[in-house]
Scaffold this motif. Sequence first.
Motif, PDB file in Angstrom:
ATOM      1  N   ALA A  56      57.405 -39.453 -61.749  1.00 31.00           N
ATOM      2  CA  ALA A  56      56.261 -40.298 -61.425  1.00 31.00           C
ATOM      3  C   ALA A  56      55.162 -40.206 -62.466  1.00 31.00           C
ATOM      4  N   GLU A  57      54.985 -38.996 -63.025  1.00 32.10           N
ATOM      5  CA  GLU A  57      53.879 -38.751 -63.961  1.00 32.10           C
ATOM      6  C   GLU A  57      54.350 -37.792 -65.050  1.00 32.10           C
ATOM      7  N   PRO A  58      55.059 -38.302 -66.061  1.00 26.09           N
ATOM      8  CA  PRO A  58      55.679 -37.424 -67.067  1.00 26.09           C
ATOM      9  C   PRO A  58      54.707 -36.551 -67.854  1.00 26.09           C
ATOM     10  N   MET A  59      53.423 -36.903 -67.901  1.00 22.50           N
ATOM     11  CA  MET A  59      52.460 -36.107 -68.664  1.00 22.50           C
ATOM     12  C   MET A  59      51.639 -35.162 -67.789  1.00 22.50           C
ATOM     13  N   ARG A  60      51.970 -35.061 -66.519  1.00 22.49           N
ATOM     14  CA  ARG A  60      51.175 -34.216 -65.621  1.00 22.49           C
ATOM     15  C   ARG A  60      51.268 -32.752 -66.044  1.00 22.49           C
ATOM     16  N   PRO A  61      50.169 -32.001 -65.922  1.00 22.70           N
ATOM     17  CA  PRO A  61      50.223 -30.563 -66.233  1.00 22.70           C
ATOM     18  C   PRO A  61      51.152 -29.829 -65.270  1.00 22.70           C
ATOM     19  N   VAL A  62      51.893 -28.881 -65.820  1.00 21.96           N
ATOM     20  CA  VAL A  62      52.791 -28.059 -65.013  1.00 21.96           C
ATOM     21  C   VAL A  62      52.540 -26.599 -65.383  1.00 21.96           C
ATOM     22  N   GLY A  63      52.136 -25.799 -64.428  1.00 19.39           N
ATOM     23  CA  GLY A  63      51.849 -24.396 -64.697  1.00 19.39           C
ATOM     24  C   GLY A  63      53.082 -23.523 -64.590  1.00 19.39           C
ATOM     25  N   PHE A  82      61.492 -27.588 -72.202  1.00 19.75           N
ATOM     26  CA  PHE A  82      61.068 -28.984 -72.217  1.00 19.75           C
ATOM     27  C   PHE A  82      59.555 -29.112 -72.138  1.00 19.75           C
ATOM     28  N   LEU A  83      58.945 -28.382 -71.222  1.00 20.84           N
ATOM     29  CA  LEU A  83      57.496 -28.504 -71.046  1.00 20.84           C
ATOM     30  C   LEU A  83      56.737 -27.963 -72.244  1.00 20.84           C
ATOM     31  N   GLY A  84      57.261 -26.911 -72.877  1.00 22.93           N
ATOM     32  CA  GLY A  84      56.636 -26.414 -74.099  1.00 22.93           C
ATOM     33  C   GLY A  84      56.691 -27.442 -75.203  1.00 22.93           C
ATOM     34  N   PHE A  85      57.855 -28.083 -75.339  1.00 17.07           N
ATOM     35  CA  PHE A  85      58.009 -29.169 -76.312  1.00 17.07           C
ATOM     36  C   PHE A  85      57.061 -30.317 -75.992  1.00 17.07           C
ATOM     37  N   ARG A  86      57.061 -30.749 -74.731  1.00 19.26           N
ATOM     38  CA  ARG A  86      56.218 -31.879 -74.330  1.00 19.26           C
ATOM     39  C   ARG A  86      54.745 -31.604 -74.580  1.00 19.26           C
ATOM     40  N   ASP A  87      54.274 -30.420 -74.195  1.00 16.22           N
ATOM     41  CA  ASP A  87      52.848 -30.104 -74.346  1.00 16.22           C
ATOM     42  C   ASP A  87      52.439 -30.052 -75.815  1.00 16.22           C
ATOM     43  N   ALA A  88      53.322 -29.496 -76.668  1.00 14.49           N
ATOM     44  CA  ALA A  88      53.015 -29.446 -78.101  1.00 14.49           C
ATOM     45  C   ALA A  88      52.996 -30.850 -78.696  1.00 14.49           C
ATOM     46  N   LEU A  89      53.903 -31.703 -78.243  1.00 18.97           N
ATOM     47  CA  LEU A  89      53.956 -33.082 -78.721  1.00 18.97           C
ATOM     48  C   LEU A  89      52.697 -33.842 -78.308  1.00 18.97           C
ATOM     49  N   LEU A  90      52.276 -33.682 -77.070  1.00 14.87           N
ATOM     50  CA  LEU A  90      51.063 -34.363 -76.606  1.00 14.87           C
ATOM     51  C   LEU A  90      49.830 -33.854 -77.335  1.00 14.87           C
ATOM     52  N   ALA A  91      49.802 -32.568 -77.630  1.00 14.13           N
ATOM     53  CA  ALA A  91      48.656 -32.009 -78.366  1.00 14.13           C
ATOM     54  C   ALA A  91      48.605 -32.544 -79.791  1.00 14.13           C
ATOM     55  N   ALA A  92      49.767 -32.746 -80.397  1.00 14.22           N
ATOM     56  CA  ALA A  92      49.814 -33.270 -81.773  1.00 14.22           C
ATOM     57  C   ALA A  92      49.419 -34.741 -81.820  1.00 14.22           C
ATOM     58  N   GLY A  93      49.725 -35.473 -80.775  1.00 12.11           N
ATOM     59  CA  GLY A  93      49.315 -36.872 -80.701  1.00 12.11           C
ATOM     60  C   GLY A  93      50.345 -37.873 -81.165  1.00 12.11           C
ATOM     61  N   THR A  94      51.135 -37.535 -82.179  1.00 14.53           N
ATOM     62  CA  THR A  94      52.179 -38.430 -82.680  1.00 14.53           C
ATOM     63  C   THR A  94      53.441 -37.624 -82.947  1.00 14.53           C
ATOM     64  N   LEU A  95      54.575 -38.311 -82.988  1.00 14.53           N
ATOM     65  CA  LEU A  95      55.831 -37.632 -83.292  1.00 14.53           C
ATOM     66  C   LEU A  95      55.809 -37.094 -84.712  1.00 14.53           C
ATOM     67  N   GLU A  96      55.193 -37.849 -85.633  1.00 13.78           N
ATOM     68  CA  GLU A  96      55.139 -37.414 -87.027  1.00 13.78           C
ATOM     69  C   GLU A  96      54.326 -36.126 -87.169  1.00 13.78           C
ATOM     70  N   ALA A  97      53.150 -36.093 -86.535  1.00  8.55           N
ATOM     71  CA  ALA A  97      52.297 -34.910 -86.635  1.00  8.55           C
ATOM     72  C   ALA A  97      52.966 -33.705 -85.985  1.00  8.55           C
ATOM     73  N   TYR A  98      53.637 -33.936 -84.858  1.00  8.71           N
ATOM     74  CA  TYR A  98      54.343 -32.837 -84.195  1.00  8.71           C
ATOM     75  C   TYR A  98      55.446 -32.295 -85.093  1.00  8.71           C
ATOM     76  N   TYR A  99      56.235 -33.182 -85.678  1.00  5.72           N
ATOM     77  CA  TYR A  99      57.365 -32.763 -86.499  1.00  5.72           C
ATOM     78  C   TYR A  99      56.898 -32.011 -87.739  1.00  5.72           C
ATOM     79  N   LEU A 100      55.889 -32.530 -88.417  1.00  3.87           N
ATOM     80  CA  LEU A 100      55.380 -31.860 -89.611  1.00  3.87           C
ATOM     81  C   LEU A 100      54.809 -30.485 -89.262  1.00  3.87           C
TER      82      LEU A 100
END
Length: 353
Positions: A56-63, A82-100
């Motif tokens: 329902a809410e893929p970006m919701r915080p999960v503790g 998965f959640l570690g990957f997702r949170d780091a990706l959201l913090a980076a803002g873009t797939l490019e910034a996350y990957y670099l």
Amino acid sequence: MHDFWPSSGLRLLGRDDRGWLTPTDAWLRRFLDLPELQLEDGSCRAERALHAALEAEPMRPVGSAEVGRLADADVQANYTHFLGFRDALLAAGTLEAYYLGLIRSGAITVPPLFIDLVVEPLVHRLVQDSTDAFEVRAAELLFRLQRVSVRDGQVLCADAQQADLLNQTGGFGDLGRLLVQNKAPLKAAQMAVLGPDTAADYWHDAERHAHLLVLDHDAVTEIGHGLLFTTRRPHSGLAALARVLERWVAHLLGVQVRITPQQKIADDAWRWHIGLDATASVLLDDLYLGHEVALDRLRRLVGLFRLDFADPREMQPELAGKPVYLGLATSDDGTLRLKPQNLLLNLPLARAV
């Protein structure tokens, strides 16, 4: 935009002001369909609740406490990754910034699956407007494992997953797998070689990864009396790969380079090289240092390239104007795992990008 790789989810991603890809709910939701996160008959109530909440809410915080309530330890580990990957990706803002950021961190703890699922839409973005089937097929090397073999004097590159599936089923699906298991006679299906006469089929084939790519850049023909005639292949897999790698560098580093396939390195002033995979890295190091290299190791080298900067001032001053040599090689078992991050990390740039 050509959606020849629906699995990349490129259509579901957003764009920022510079054209970099931004994660969306729709794109992240697809990860919940991975086998590692799919619900099973034995999934506990807490797992079903978490899965539904993320649907329902893929970006919701999960503790961590919410993950800790999952009954199965393996499921806990899968959600943690998965959640570690997702949170780091959201913090980076873009797939490019996350990957670099990930490849420069020096400590990659993300499962390779997640990295490939990021690289695939990045590469799709680079070739989305291409009408060249050879270029698009070569681009698959950046995120899909390949198997390399020699047939009729040609170096052929096959998608490992498709090749293994054909070996298991003979091209007849579950029925073929059953026949193979029972050792019934079964004529093996053949993977089509991508060529001028089959290129049009590539766009309409639901299993595009099943096309073989000819890696040879030059064709050598014996014309008698010990004479060899060498011609440039009009549809070289290595030339197509070079074009994709040029765009890869330009998009992620903002640097314009020219990459051309080579037969050999004949350069007394050889100063810099990059292996595009683990095997090629070690092999080029040995050649550069003048170490004797056994013939069976040399035969694993399936591609050599010369990279030149469009603007030598973007190189380290002591290397300005000099070529960078790239190598591509198979491992002992004939597999080829191209690591596109090697090219980004090891270019002799004059500035931090």
